[in-house]
Motif scaffolding. Structure first.
Motif, short mmCIF file in Angstrom:
data_model
loop_
_atom_site.label_atom_id
_atom_site.label_comp_id
_atom_site.label_asym_id
_atom_site.label_seq_id
_atom_site.Cartn_x
_atom_site.Cartn_y
_atom_site.Cartn_z
N LYS A 37 6.73 -1.13 19.61
CA LYS A 37 5.26 -1.04 19.49
C LYS A 37 4.81 -0.97 18.02
O LYS A 37 3.68 -1.29 17.71
N SER A 38 5.75 -0.59 17.15
CA SER A 38 5.36 -0.37 15.76
C SER A 38 5.07 -1.69 15.04
O SER A 38 5.62 -2.73 15.38
N LYS A 39 4.21 -1.62 14.05
CA LYS A 39 3.88 -2.81 13.26
C LYS A 39 4.93 -3.08 12.19
O LYS A 39 4.88 -4.08 11.49
N THR A 41 9.22 -2.85 11.48
CA THR A 41 10.57 -2.62 11.99
C THR A 41 11.52 -2.54 10.82
O THR A 41 11.69 -3.51 10.09
N THR A 69 7.02 -8.22 11.64
CA THR A 69 7.08 -6.75 11.48
C THR A 69 8.25 -6.30 10.61
O THR A 69 8.33 -5.13 10.25
#
Ligand SMILES: Cc1cc2nc3c(=O)[nH]c(=O)nc-3n(C[C@H](O)[C@H](O)[C@H](O)COP(=O)(O)O)c2cc1C
Ligand code: SF4
Ligand code: SF4
Length: 259
Positions: A37-39, A41, A69
């Motif tokens: 889900k994170s913008k 990585t 990401t």
């Protein structure tokens, strides 16, 4: 942890490849990019791998979104496996360029042929042929594991020149139309409203209305919804009622829902 393997899958082939490779490298379970889900990585292990299916002779939108990401801090060795049905074409050359924009060098790019999940062109082929592909794939995964362990830098694998010229043109013509291609999906009378198609969609593109799935034109064309429907009620265009469904025999619905 020395190696991280990321994967994307619609019908389990890439998950199976990623899992086999992880076991041979003795590294942690592969990470689904659909679940991230994170913008940002972090790419901070010694080696990082990306295993994904070839779509329309190139890199699909969800994989491009994942690459966007990536935040490189350490990984010195980045490798990829393009899982395909016989036409890898220019996919790994394209991937190398996409990664270069993030300042990441694709150290090695491998292709692996598996049964086709592109049902508009027919089923996955006879089971005997599928088993032959799985055996060849296992052999190739062993060779890839050895190359990755040695951190071997290799040129990316690619299809013949004619394929790369012609099919890259098709890829470019089609890419922006993919999200709306779900207008060809429909359900037949076998649908019992279980909602599995909506749950398995990695793009959250399906909503249930009146006990029937509705496709919302944010499709990545992975064909999960059609291939995992237990009733074989999802159709695409007119021909799919007569075509055999496919998902990798060792990958189960629960594995897909987990990812
Ligand atoms: C929309 C779509 C496009 C595809 N395009 C190609 C292609 O260009 N070349 C190819 O060899 N296989 C193509 N395939 C087949 C898949 O790459 C192949 O079956 C792969 O093993 C599926 O992996 P998965 O089970 O991890 O989703 C395509 C499949 C889909 C769904
Ligand atoms: S998975 Fe199949 S049966 Fe279940 S709601 Fe979707 S189309 Fe209907
Ligand atoms: S709608 Fe179907 S084909 Fe499109 S992304 Fe979702 S599961 Fe894949």
């Amino acid at each position: 942890m020395d190696t991280t393997i990321f994967y994307y899958t619609g019908t389990g082939n890439s998950l199976w490849v990623a899992g086999k490779l992880a076991a041979k490298l003795n590294c942690a379970e592969p990470v689904s990019i659909s679940g991230l889900k994170s913008k940002s990585t972090a790419v901070d292990t010694g080696a990082v791998g990306l295993v994904f299916p070839v779509y329309i002779w190139g890199v699909s939108a969800p994989v491009i979104r994942f690459i966007d990401t990536l935040n490189r801090s350490q990984a010195g060795y980045f490798f990829a496996i393009a899982v395909n049905a016989g036409q890898v074409s220019n996919t790994l050359v394209q991937l190398k360029k996409l990664l270069a924009r993030k300042n990441i060098d694709l150290s090695a790019g491998f292709e692996i042929k598996m049964p086709s999940n592109y049902i508009p062109w027919g089923g996955p082929g006879p089971e005997e042929e599928q088993r032959r592909l799985f055996e060849l794939a296992e052999q190739k995964i062993s060779r890839i594991a050895a190359a990755v362990s040695d951190r071997r830098r290799l040129p990316v694998e690619k299809g013949p020149l004619w394929q790369r010229i012609l099919f890259t043109a098709f890829y470019k013509m089609t890419f922006s139309r993919v999200p709306g291609m779900d207008s060809k999906f429909h359900v037949d009378d076998k649908c019992n409203g279980c909602g599995i198609c909506a749950k398995v969609c990695p793009a959250a593109n399906i909503t249930m209305h009146g006990g029937r799935p509705v496709w919302n034109h944010r499709c990545d064309q992975c064909f999960s919804c059609l291939q995992w429907c237990p009733q074989e009620a999802v159709q695409y265009g007119k021909k799919t009622p007569g075509y055999k469904r496919y998902h990798h025999p060792e990958v189960k619905l629960k594995d897909m829902l987990k990812s």
